[in-house]
Motif scaffolding. Structure first.
Motif, PDB file in Angstrom:
ATOM      1  N   LEU A 131       6.286   9.762  29.327  1.00 34.30           N
ATOM      2  CA  LEU A 131       7.687   9.957  28.996  1.00 34.30           C
ATOM      3  C   LEU A 131       8.529   8.868  29.646  1.00 34.30           C
ATOM      4  CD1 LEU A 131       7.831  13.811  29.678  1.00 34.30           C
ATOM      5  CD2 LEU A 131       7.516  12.683  27.478  1.00 34.30           C
ATOM      6  N   VAL A 132       9.435   8.287  28.879  1.00 34.40           N
ATOM      7  CA  VAL A 132      10.300   7.229  29.399  1.00 34.40           C
ATOM      8  C   VAL A 132      11.750   7.561  29.061  1.00 34.40           C
ATOM      9  CG1 VAL A 132      10.864   4.785  29.370  1.00 34.40           C
ATOM     10  CG2 VAL A 132       8.471   5.519  29.149  1.00 34.40           C
ATOM     11  N   GLU A 133      12.553   7.773  30.096  1.00 36.14           N
ATOM     12  CA  GLU A 133      13.965   8.085  29.892  1.00 36.14           C
ATOM     13  C   GLU A 133      14.809   6.816  29.843  1.00 36.14           C
ATOM     14  OE1 GLU A 133      12.494  11.302  32.908  1.00 36.14           O
ATOM     15  OE2 GLU A 133      12.237   9.159  32.568  1.00 36.14           O
ATOM     16  N   SER A 134      15.936   6.922  29.174  1.00 35.31           N
ATOM     17  CA  SER A 134      16.917   5.841  29.148  1.00 35.31           C
ATOM     18  C   SER A 134      18.286   6.448  28.893  1.00 35.31           C
ATOM     19  CB  SER A 134      16.579   4.816  28.069  1.00 35.31           C
ATOM     20  OG  SER A 134      16.580   5.412  26.792  1.00 35.31           O
ATOM     21  N   GLY A 135      19.331   5.656  29.165  1.00 39.09           N
ATOM     22  CA  GLY A 135      20.688   6.079  28.840  1.00 39.09           C
ATOM     23  C   GLY A 135      21.542   6.498  30.008  1.00 39.09           C
ATOM     24  N   GLY A 136      20.982   6.524  31.210  1.00 43.76           N
ATOM     25  CA  GLY A 136      21.794   6.891  32.358  1.00 43.76           C
ATOM     26  C   GLY A 136      22.771   5.779  32.718  1.00 43.76           C
ATOM     27  N   GLY A 137      23.638   6.068  33.683  1.00 40.83           N
ATOM     28  CA  GLY A 137      24.592   5.057  34.112  1.00 40.83           C
ATOM     29  C   GLY A 137      25.759   5.666  34.851  1.00 40.83           C
ATOM     30  N   LEU A 138      26.796   4.858  35.012  1.00 46.82           N
ATOM     31  CA  LEU A 138      28.011   5.261  35.702  1.00 46.82           C
ATOM     32  C   LEU A 138      29.102   5.505  34.675  1.00 46.82           C
ATOM     33  CD1 LEU A 138      29.770   5.554  38.272  1.00 46.82           C
ATOM     34  CD2 LEU A 138      30.138   3.073  38.154  1.00 46.82           C
ATOM     35  N   VAL A 139      29.760   6.651  34.787  1.00 44.01           N
ATOM     36  CA  VAL A 139      30.816   7.010  33.838  1.00 44.01           C
ATOM     37  C   VAL A 139      31.912   7.747  34.591  1.00 44.01           C
ATOM     38  CG1 VAL A 139      29.734   9.208  33.207  1.00 44.01           C
ATOM     39  CG2 VAL A 139      31.243   8.044  31.572  1.00 44.01           C
ATOM     40  N   GLN A 140      33.123   7.634  34.086  1.00 45.76           N
ATOM     41  CA  GLN A 140      34.235   8.364  34.689  1.00 45.76           C
ATOM     42  C   GLN A 140      34.216   9.822  34.259  1.00 45.76           C
ATOM     43  OE1 GLN A 140      37.844   6.221  33.690  1.00 45.76           O
ATOM     44  NE2 GLN A 140      37.748   5.056  35.602  1.00 45.76           N
ATOM     45  N   ALA A 141      34.791  10.664  35.079  1.00 51.38           N
ATOM     46  CA  ALA A 141      34.916  12.081  34.734  1.00 51.38           C
ATOM     47  C   ALA A 141      35.597  12.215  33.377  1.00 51.38           C
ATOM     48  CB  ALA A 141      35.688  12.820  35.803  1.00 51.38           C
ATOM     49  N   GLY A 142      35.051  13.116  32.555  1.00 50.04           N
ATOM     50  CA  GLY A 142      35.558  13.305  31.205  1.00 50.04           C
ATOM     51  C   GLY A 142      34.851  12.466  30.156  1.00 50.04           C
ATOM     52  N   GLY A 143      34.051  11.532  30.607  1.00 50.72           N
ATOM     53  CA  GLY A 143      33.333  10.661  29.688  1.00 50.72           C
ATOM     54  C   GLY A 143      32.049  11.278  29.175  1.00 50.72           C
ATOM     55  N   SER A 144      31.311  10.477  28.420  1.00 49.28           N
ATOM     56  CA  SER A 144      30.073  10.945  27.786  1.00 49.28           C
ATOM     57  C   SER A 144      28.941   9.967  28.021  1.00 49.28           C
ATOM     58  CB  SER A 144      30.279  11.094  26.273  1.00 49.28           C
ATOM     59  OG  SER A 144      31.272  12.053  25.980  1.00 49.28           O
ATOM     60  N   LEU A 145      27.739  10.505  28.019  1.00 47.99           N
ATOM     61  CA  LEU A 145      26.509   9.718  28.037  1.00 47.99           C
ATOM     62  C   LEU A 145      25.488  10.417  27.159  1.00 47.99           C
ATOM     63  CD1 LEU A 145      25.974   8.792  31.818  1.00 47.99           C
ATOM     64  CD2 LEU A 145      26.502   7.198  29.958  1.00 47.99           C
ATOM     65  N   ARG A 146      24.578   9.639  26.604  1.00 44.29           N
ATOM     66  CA  ARG A 146      23.473  10.207  25.838  1.00 44.29           C
ATOM     67  C   ARG A 146      22.172   9.725  26.441  1.00 44.29           C
ATOM     68  NH1 ARG A 146      21.216   8.879  19.796  1.00 44.29           N
ATOM     69  NH2 ARG A 146      20.667  10.995  19.166  1.00 44.29           N
ATOM     70  N   LEU A 147      21.396  10.664  26.954  1.00 42.14           N
ATOM     71  CA  LEU A 147      20.079  10.350  27.485  1.00 42.14           C
ATOM     72  C   LEU A 147      19.043  10.474  26.376  1.00 42.14           C
ATOM     73  CD1 LEU A 147      20.135  12.282  30.895  1.00 42.14           C
ATOM     74  CD2 LEU A 147      20.993   9.987  30.370  1.00 42.14           C
ATOM     75  N   SER A 148      18.065   9.582  26.419  1.00 43.25           N
ATOM     76  CA  SER A 148      16.941   9.640  25.485  1.00 43.25           C
ATOM     77  C   SER A 148      15.652   9.672  26.291  1.00 43.25           C
ATOM     78  CB  SER A 148      16.931   8.422  24.568  1.00 43.25           C
ATOM     79  OG  SER A 148      18.093   8.364  23.776  1.00 43.25           O
ATOM     80  N   CYS A 149      14.659  10.314  25.713  1.00 41.89           N
ATOM     81  CA  CYS A 149      13.338  10.361  26.345  1.00 41.89           C
ATOM     82  C   CYS A 149      12.306  10.133  25.250  1.00 41.89           C
ATOM     83  CB  CYS A 149      13.119  11.702  27.023  1.00 41.89           C
ATOM     84  SG  CYS A 149      11.449  11.955  27.655  1.00 41.89           S
ATOM     85  N   ALA A 150      11.645   9.001  25.322  1.00 40.20           N
ATOM     86  CA  ALA A 150      10.633   8.649  24.336  1.00 40.20           C
ATOM     87  C   ALA A 150       9.261   9.024  24.865  1.00 40.20           C
ATOM     88  CB  ALA A 150      10.693   7.161  24.041  1.00 40.20           C
ATOM     89  N   ALA A 151       8.486   9.704  24.023  1.00 44.09           N
ATOM     90  CA  ALA A 151       7.159  10.168  24.421  1.00 44.09           C
ATOM     91  C   ALA A 151       6.081   9.397  23.680  1.00 44.09           C
ATOM     92  CB  ALA A 151       7.027  11.655  24.120  1.00 44.09           C
ATOM     93  N   SER A 152       5.003   9.125  24.387  1.00 47.36           N
ATOM     94  CA  SER A 152       3.847   8.495  23.747  1.00 47.36           C
ATOM     95  C   SER A 152       2.932   9.582  23.203  1.00 47.36           C
ATOM     96  CB  SER A 152       3.087   7.657  24.760  1.00 47.36           C
ATOM     97  OG  SER A 152       2.544   8.502  25.767  1.00 47.36           O
ATOM     98  N   GLY A 153       1.995   9.198  22.382  1.00 45.71           N
ATOM     99  CA  GLY A 153       1.004  10.141  21.888  1.00 45.71           C
ATOM    100  C   GLY A 153       1.392  10.791  20.585  1.00 45.71           C
ATOM    101  N   ARG A 154       0.434  11.489  19.999  1.00 43.46           N
ATOM    102  CA  ARG A 154       0.627  12.089  18.678  1.00 43.46           C
ATOM    103  C   ARG A 154       0.912  13.580  18.738  1.00 43.46           C
ATOM    104  NH1 ARG A 154      -4.553   9.423  15.453  1.00 43.46           N
ATOM    105  NH2 ARG A 154      -4.038   7.249  15.866  1.00 43.46           N
ATOM    106  N   THR A 155       1.025  14.127  19.950  1.00 42.64           N
ATOM    107  CA  THR A 155       1.124  15.580  20.076  1.00 42.64           C
ATOM    108  C   THR A 155       2.486  16.023  20.590  1.00 42.64           C
ATOM    109  OG1 THR A 155       0.168  15.456  22.289  1.00 42.64           O
ATOM    110  CG2 THR A 155      -1.342  15.840  20.445  1.00 42.64           C
ATOM    111  N   PHE A 156       3.513  15.199  20.381  1.00 42.86           N
ATOM    112  CA  PHE A 156       4.843  15.505  20.910  1.00 42.86           C
ATOM    113  C   PHE A 156       5.315  16.876  20.462  1.00 42.86           C
ATOM    114  CE2 PHE A 156       8.920  14.584  22.597  1.00 42.86           C
ATOM    115  CZ  PHE A 156       9.878  14.990  21.676  1.00 42.86           C
ATOM    116  N   SER A 157       5.093  17.229  19.213  1.00 46.22           N
ATOM    117  CA  SER A 157       5.597  18.500  18.683  1.00 46.22           C
ATOM    118  C   SER A 157       4.888  19.708  19.276  1.00 46.22           C
ATOM    119  CB  SER A 157       5.472  18.521  17.162  1.00 46.22           C
ATOM    120  OG  SER A 157       4.119  18.377  16.783  1.00 46.22           O
ATOM    121  N   LYS A 158       3.820  19.471  20.018  1.00 45.02           N
ATOM    122  CA  LYS A 158       3.084  20.550  20.670  1.00 45.02           C
ATOM    123  C   LYS A 158       3.819  21.068  21.903  1.00 45.02           C
ATOM    124  CE  LYS A 158      -1.192  21.105  23.401  1.00 45.02           C
ATOM    125  NZ  LYS A 158      -2.464  20.459  23.810  1.00 45.02           N
TER     126      LYS A 158
END
Length: 127
Positions: A4-31
């Motif tokens: 699993l590899v996360e991305s999208g973190g960072g520094l933001v002001q209060a009231g702001g938004s961020l979107r984190l993503s997590c990409a998974a390897s392998g063929r069994t993600f839906s499991k």
């Protein structure tokens, strides 16, 4: 084995938004049930949100309800955490986790239920 590899973190002001993503390897993600945890200095790791295998069921800790949205795209082997109206108390290291969790354990929030973890991404919300 799932990586699993996360991305999208960072520094933001209060009231702001961020979107984190997590990409998974392998063929069994839906499991796997997928979840986002967070850990702030001196605090225990907290289950922020979880999503079932098909995405039909979700869980949110009370402190983020109405502000965070977890989603997954099984075709892309990716899980997301959309974070809106961020508060300084949301500051933490955020981790993506995957677990082969039974229906009986769905309501449990223990990190030990999750088999695979990403390296984490820092989210800092300034006031």
């Amino acid at each position: 084995q799932v990586q699993l590899v996360e991305s999208g973190g960072g520094l933001v002001q209060a009231g702001g938004s961020l979107r984190l993503s997590c990409a998974a390897s392998g063929r069994t993600f839906s499991k796997y049930v997928m979840a986002w945890f967070r850990q702030a200095p001196g605090k225990e790791r907290e289950n922020v949100a979880s999503i079932s295998r098909a995405g039909s069921n979700t869980y949110y800790v009370d402190s983020v309800k109405g502000r965070f949205t977890i989603s997954r795209d099984n075709a892309k082997n990716t899980v997301y955490l959309q974070m809106n109206s961020l508060k300084p108390e949301d500051t933490a290291f955020y981790y993506c986790a995957a677990g082969d969790i039974s229906a009986a354990d769905w309501g449990r929030r223990n990190p030990e239920l999750y088999n695979y973890w990403g390296q984490g991404t820092q989210v800092t919300v300034s006031s």
